[in-house]
Design a protein around this motif. Structure first.
Motif, PDB file in Angstrom:
ATOM      1  N   GLY A 165       0.839  -1.196   0.000  1.00  0.00           N
ATOM      2  CA  GLY A 165       0.000   0.000   0.000  1.00  0.00           C
ATOM      3  C   GLY A 165       0.874   1.245   0.000  1.00  0.00           C
ATOM      4  N   VAL A 166       0.372   2.325  -0.609  1.00  0.00           N
ATOM      5  CA  VAL A 166       1.137   3.572  -0.706  1.00  0.00           C
ATOM      6  C   VAL A 166       0.380   4.693   0.009  1.00  0.00           C
ATOM      7  CG1 VAL A 166       2.085   5.304  -2.286  1.00  0.00           C
ATOM      8  CG2 VAL A 166       2.243   2.872  -2.861  1.00  0.00           C
ATOM      9  N   VAL A 167       1.077   5.344   0.937  1.00  0.00           N
ATOM     10  CA  VAL A 167       0.506   6.486   1.672  1.00  0.00           C
ATOM     11  C   VAL A 167       1.140   7.761   1.124  1.00  0.00           C
ATOM     12  CG1 VAL A 167       0.215   7.548   3.952  1.00  0.00           C
ATOM     13  CG2 VAL A 167       0.311   5.039   3.749  1.00  0.00           C
ATOM     14  N   GLY A 168       0.337   8.600   0.459  1.00  0.00           N
ATOM     15  CA  GLY A 168       0.870   9.836  -0.133  1.00  0.00           C
ATOM     16  C   GLY A 168       1.082   9.644  -1.623  1.00  0.00           C
ATOM     17  N   CYS A 169       0.174  10.181  -2.424  1.00  0.00           N
ATOM     18  CA  CYS A 169       0.197   9.908  -3.869  1.00  0.00           C
ATOM     19  C   CYS A 169       0.509  11.171  -4.668  1.00  0.00           C
ATOM     20  CB  CYS A 169      -1.139   9.318  -4.310  1.00  0.00           C
ATOM     21  SG  CYS A 169      -1.606   7.870  -3.364  1.00  0.00           S
TER      22      CYS A 169
ATOM     23  N   VAL B 154      -4.027   2.483  -1.999  1.00  0.00           N
ATOM     24  CA  VAL B 154      -3.427   3.819  -1.948  1.00  0.00           C
ATOM     25  C   VAL B 154      -4.291   4.705  -1.046  1.00  0.00           C
ATOM     26  CG1 VAL B 154      -2.390   3.712  -4.264  1.00  0.00           C
ATOM     27  CG2 VAL B 154      -4.701   4.630  -4.006  1.00  0.00           C
ATOM     28  N   THR B 155      -3.649   5.748  -0.495  1.00  0.00           N
ATOM     29  CA  THR B 155      -4.408   6.735   0.271  1.00  0.00           C
ATOM     30  C   THR B 155      -3.708   8.073   0.195  1.00  0.00           C
ATOM     31  OG1 THR B 155      -5.451   7.231   2.406  1.00  0.00           O
ATOM     32  CG2 THR B 155      -3.271   6.254   2.499  1.00  0.00           C
ATOM     33  N   ASP B 156      -4.498   9.141   0.279  1.00  0.00           N
ATOM     34  CA  ASP B 156      -3.939  10.499   0.257  1.00  0.00           C
ATOM     35  C   ASP B 156      -4.989  11.406   0.892  1.00  0.00           C
ATOM     36  OD1 ASP B 156      -1.607  12.013  -1.769  1.00  0.00           O
ATOM     37  OD2 ASP B 156      -3.142  13.257  -0.812  1.00  0.00           O
TER      38      ASP B 156
ATOM     39  N   VAL C  49      -5.682  14.194  -0.137  1.00  0.00           N
ATOM     40  CA  VAL C  49      -6.374  14.798  -1.289  1.00  0.00           C
ATOM     41  C   VAL C  49      -6.961  13.642  -2.122  1.00  0.00           C
ATOM     42  CG1 VAL C  49      -6.069  16.202  -3.375  1.00  0.00           C
ATOM     43  CG2 VAL C  49      -4.798  16.779  -1.290  1.00  0.00           C
ATOM     44  N   VAL C  50      -8.282  13.556  -2.130  1.00  0.00           N
ATOM     45  CA  VAL C  50      -8.946  12.404  -2.757  1.00  0.00           C
ATOM     46  C   VAL C  50      -8.555  12.271  -4.231  1.00  0.00           C
ATOM     47  CG1 VAL C  50     -11.196  11.392  -3.303  1.00  0.00           C
ATOM     48  CG2 VAL C  50     -10.842  12.531  -1.121  1.00  0.00           C
ATOM     49  N   LYS C  51      -8.478  13.423  -4.918  1.00  0.00           N
ATOM     50  CA  LYS C  51      -8.145  13.406  -6.353  1.00  0.00           C
ATOM     51  C   LYS C  51      -6.776  12.758  -6.579  1.00  0.00           C
ATOM     52  CE  LYS C  51      -9.113  15.055 -10.565  1.00  0.00           C
ATOM     53  NZ  LYS C  51      -8.533  13.897 -11.197  1.00  0.00           N
ATOM     54  N   ALA C  52      -5.826  13.042  -5.668  1.00  0.00           N
ATOM     55  CA  ALA C  52      -4.474  12.471  -5.810  1.00  0.00           C
ATOM     56  C   ALA C  52      -4.549  10.951  -5.668  1.00  0.00           C
ATOM     57  CB  ALA C  52      -3.540  13.068  -4.760  1.00  0.00           C
ATOM     58  N   ALA C  53      -5.331  10.480  -4.699  1.00  0.00           N
ATOM     59  CA  ALA C  53      -5.481   9.029  -4.514  1.00  0.00           C
ATOM     60  C   ALA C  53      -6.149   8.404  -5.738  1.00  0.00           C
ATOM     61  CB  ALA C  53      -6.295   8.748  -3.250  1.00  0.00           C
ATOM     62  N   GLN C  54      -7.134   9.108  -6.294  1.00  0.00           N
ATOM     63  CA  GLN C  54      -7.833   8.566  -7.476  1.00  0.00           C
ATOM     64  C   GLN C  54      -6.875   8.440  -8.663  1.00  0.00           C
ATOM     65  OE1 GLN C  54     -10.978  11.465  -7.647  1.00  0.00           O
ATOM     66  NE2 GLN C  54     -12.426  10.152  -6.521  1.00  0.00           N
ATOM     67  N   THR C  55      -6.048   9.467  -8.863  1.00  0.00           N
ATOM     68  CA  THR C  55      -5.089   9.432  -9.985  1.00  0.00           C
ATOM     69  C   THR C  55      -4.128   8.261  -9.803  1.00  0.00           C
ATOM     70  OG1 THR C  55      -5.218  11.825 -10.078  1.00  0.00           O
ATOM     71  CG2 THR C  55      -3.359  10.828 -11.219  1.00  0.00           C
ATOM     72  N   ALA C  56      -3.642   8.082  -8.566  1.00  0.00           N
ATOM     73  CA  ALA C  56      -2.691   6.996  -8.305  1.00  0.00           C
ATOM     74  C   ALA C  56      -3.366   5.641  -8.497  1.00  0.00           C
ATOM     75  CB  ALA C  56      -2.154   7.125  -6.886  1.00  0.00           C
TER      76      ALA C  56
ATOM     77  N   THR D 277      -8.203   6.430   5.067  1.00  0.00           N
ATOM     78  CA  THR D 277      -7.134   6.914   5.952  1.00  0.00           C
ATOM     79  C   THR D 277      -5.910   5.998   5.852  1.00  0.00           C
ATOM     80  OG1 THR D 277      -7.767   5.562   7.838  1.00  0.00           O
ATOM     81  CG2 THR D 277      -8.853   7.716   7.650  1.00  0.00           C
ATOM     82  N   ALA D 278      -4.766   6.584   6.244  1.00  0.00           N
ATOM     83  CA  ALA D 278      -3.522   5.804   6.254  1.00  0.00           C
ATOM     84  C   ALA D 278      -3.648   4.642   7.237  1.00  0.00           C
ATOM     85  CB  ALA D 278      -2.359   6.712   6.639  1.00  0.00           C
ATOM     86  N   ASN D 279      -4.264   4.895   8.396  1.00  0.00           N
ATOM     87  CA  ASN D 279      -4.369   3.833   9.405  1.00  0.00           C
ATOM     88  C   ASN D 279      -5.164   2.630   8.897  1.00  0.00           C
ATOM     89  OD1 ASN D 279      -2.762   5.002  11.254  1.00  0.00           O
ATOM     90  ND2 ASN D 279      -4.406   5.892  12.483  1.00  0.00           N
ATOM     91  N   ARG D 280      -6.215   2.904   8.128  1.00  0.00           N
ATOM     92  CA  ARG D 280      -7.000   1.775   7.602  1.00  0.00           C
ATOM     93  C   ARG D 280      -6.177   0.956   6.620  1.00  0.00           C
ATOM     94  NH1 ARG D 280     -13.114   3.809   6.448  1.00  0.00           N
ATOM     95  NH2 ARG D 280     -13.490   4.629   8.523  1.00  0.00           N
ATOM     96  N   LEU D 281      -5.418   1.662   5.771  1.00  0.00           N
ATOM     97  CA  LEU D 281      -4.574   0.955   4.790  1.00  0.00           C
ATOM     98  C   LEU D 281      -3.519   0.119   5.528  1.00  0.00           C
ATOM     99  CD1 LEU D 281      -2.994   2.299   1.537  1.00  0.00           C
ATOM    100  CD2 LEU D 281      -1.493   1.451   3.321  1.00  0.00           C
ATOM    101  N   ILE D 282      -2.838   0.755   6.472  1.00  0.00           N
ATOM    102  CA  ILE D 282      -1.737   0.096   7.179  1.00  0.00           C
ATOM    103  C   ILE D 282      -2.238  -1.127   7.966  1.00  0.00           C
ATOM    104  CG2 ILE D 282      -0.043   0.439   9.058  1.00  0.00           C
ATOM    105  CD1 ILE D 282       0.087   3.443   7.991  1.00  0.00           C
ATOM    106  N   GLY D 283      -3.435  -0.998   8.540  1.00  0.00           N
ATOM    107  CA  GLY D 283      -3.970  -2.082   9.376  1.00  0.00           C
ATOM    108  C   GLY D 283      -4.622  -3.206   8.597  1.00  0.00           C
TER     109      GLY D 283
END
Ligand code: NAD
Ligand code: ISE
Length: 337
Positions: free
Chosen positions: A2-6, A29-31, A33-40, A51-57
Motif C-alpha cells: 500500500g502507498v501512503v501519499g500519492c 493507496v491513500t492520500d 487529497v482524494v483526487k491524488a489518490a484517485q489518480t494513483a 485513511t492511512a491507518n486503515r490501509l496500514i492495518g
C-alpha cells in the motif's frame, strides 16, 4: 503493498512497481487529497483507503510505502511499526532528530529492522563505483571531498532550510556511507545570493562537514543555477583523487563548440538508482529482512541537518552529538544495503 501519499514521487514509485519491477503489486493507496489518490489508483488499479491507518492495518497489505511530505512521515511510520510490516519511507525520515529518535525507539522496541529510508544515492552506479575505489584503499586515506548539488530552478515554496532538509540530506547520508565515518561538526556559509532566487531562499549556500576521522567535506547547494541538474562528488585522498563519472551523454561538435547535454531533471538523473533501490527493497521485504538505509541512518542525517539549520541562522560551527546506537543497527549498518 500500500502507498501512503500519492503526489509526485508516490506516483512515480507506483508506476515503476506496476510497470517495471517484479515481486510486488500496489493494491491500496491513500492520500488526504482524494483526487491524488484517485489518480494513483488508476495507475495500478488499486483500492482507495480513506485513511492511512486503515490501509496500514488491513491484512491484505503486506508492506507499505510512505511518500507523504516529511512532516507527515512519523504517524504512519509508527502505525506500520505497530503492525510489524516492512516499510519504505522517502527521505528525510522526519525533519527533526527528536522525531527520528521516537521512530528508532519504536522500531527497537519491536526488536526488528522494518524501515528502509529512501536514500537512493547509495544505489546509483556512479556513487557505487566511487565508493569501491575508496574502499579498495588504493588511493590511501580520504582527506577532503568536494560535492555540488545543483538544480536548474525551484519554485517559490522552497525556503532556506529546505536546502538542507530536502536537498543536501542526500549528500549528508551519501558521504557518511562512502566514508564510513560519522560527523563531528558542520557549518553553513552564505555567498552572495543569485538574482534568480526569491525572497525566503538564500541561494547558493556552502555546507561544510567535518567527520570524526578528520575528513572535510564541502557541499555547494545551488537551487537556481539555471543550466541543469548537476550532481558532483570528488574525494581527495593521500595518493590520488576519485571523481564520480558524469552520466553518459554524446559529445556534439557544432558551430565552433564541443557540447555535452546535461540532465535537467532529478527524476531522470537517478532513474536507475530509484529502480534498483525499490527492487532491492521489495526483494528484502519478501524475505522479511531489511538491508537498506535504516532508521538509524535517518536519525543521523536528521541530527546533522538540524545542526546545519542552526548554522544557517548563527553562521557558527555546530557540533554533532549522537545518541548511543542501539544494537539492532550495528550489524549491517554499512550495507547500502
Ligand atoms: P508531493 O507534495 O508531490 O506529494 C505528497 C503527497 O502526500 C500529496 O499528494 C499530499 O496530498 C499527500 N499527503 C500530505 N499529507 C498527507 C497525510 N497526512 N496522509 C496522506 N497523504 C498526505 O511531494 P513529493 O515531491 O512527492 O515528496 C514526497 C516525499 O518524497 C518527501 O519526503 C520528499 O522529500 C521525498 N522525495 C524524495 C526524492 C528522492 O530523490 N528520493 C525526490 C522527491 C521527493
Ligand atoms: C528533491 O526533493 C530530491 O529529493 C532530489 O533527489 C534532489 O536531488 C532534488 O534536488 C530535490 O529537490
Amino acid at each position: 503493498m500500500g502507498v501512503v501519499g500519492c503526489g509526485a514521487i508516490g506516483c512515480t514509485h507506483i508506476d515503476r512497481i506496476t510497470r517495471k519491477l517484479s515481486g510486488a503489486i500496489v493494491v491500496g493507496v491513500t492520500d488526504v487529497v482524494v483526487k491524488a489518490a484517485q489518480t494513483a489508483a488508476l495507475i495500478c488499479n488499486a483500492k482507495i483507503y480513506k485513511t492511512a491507518n486503515r490501509l496500514i492495518g488491513d491484512s491484505e497489505i503486506d508492506a507499505v510505502i510512505i511518500t507523504t511530505p516529511h512532516f507527515a512521515h512519523k504517524e504512519p511510520l509508527l502505525a506500520v511499526i505497530a503492525e510489524r510490516k516492512p516499510v519504505f519511507c522517502e527521505k528525510p525520515l522526519t525533519a527533526t532528530a527528536e522525531d527520528c529518535m521516537e521512530i528508532v525507539k519504536a522500531e527497537t522496541s519491536v526488536g526488528k529492522k522494518l524501515i528502509q529510508v529512501g536514500f537512493m544515492r547509495r544505489y546509483d552506479q556512479g556513487y557505487r563505483q566511487l565508493k569501491k575505489v575508496i574502499d579498495s584503499g588504493e588511493l590511501g586515506a580520504p582527506l577532503i571531498s568536494h560535492c555540488a548539488h545543483r538544480n536548474p530552478q525551484v519554485n517559490e515554496k522552497y525556503e532556506t532550510m529546505m536546502s538542507v532538509n530536502d536537498v543536501a540530506i542526500h549528500e549528508i547520508d551519501c558521504m557518511r556511507w562512502i566514508l564510513g565515518d560519522d560527523y563531528e561538526s558542520v557549518q553553513v556559509i552564505k555567498p552572495r545570493s543569485t538574482v534568480h532566487t526569491h525572497q525566503g531562499l538564500v541561494d547558493p549556500q556552502i555546507m561544510l562537514l567535518r567527520t570524526k576521522g578528520g575528513v572535510c567535506i564541502d557541499i555547494e547547494v545551488f537551487l537556481n543555477c539555471q543550466f541543469g541538474y548537476d550532481i558532483k562528488c570528488e574525494v581527495v585522498c593521500e595518493n590520488g583523487t576519485v571523481r564520480m563519472a558524469d552520466p553518459i551523454s554524446p559529445h556534439i561538435r557544432k558551430g565552433g563548440m564541443n557540447m555535452t547535454a546535461l540532465e535537467t531533471n532529478w527524476g531522470n538523473r537517478f532513474v536507475d538508482a530509484y529502480d534498483i533501490e525499490l527492487q532491492e527493497w521489495i526483494d528484502s521485504a519478501r524475505k522479511d529482512k531489511s538491508r537498506g538505509p535504516s532508521s538509524w541512518d535517518g536519525y543521523v542525517a536528521a541530527v546533522t541537518s538540524n545542526a546545519l539549520i542552526r548554522s544557517q541562522m548563527t553562521g557558527s560551527v555546530e557540533a554533532i552529538s549522537l545518541d548511543m546506537m542501539p544494537a539492532l543497527y550495528k550489524v549491517g549498518n554499512q550495507d547500502r544495503g
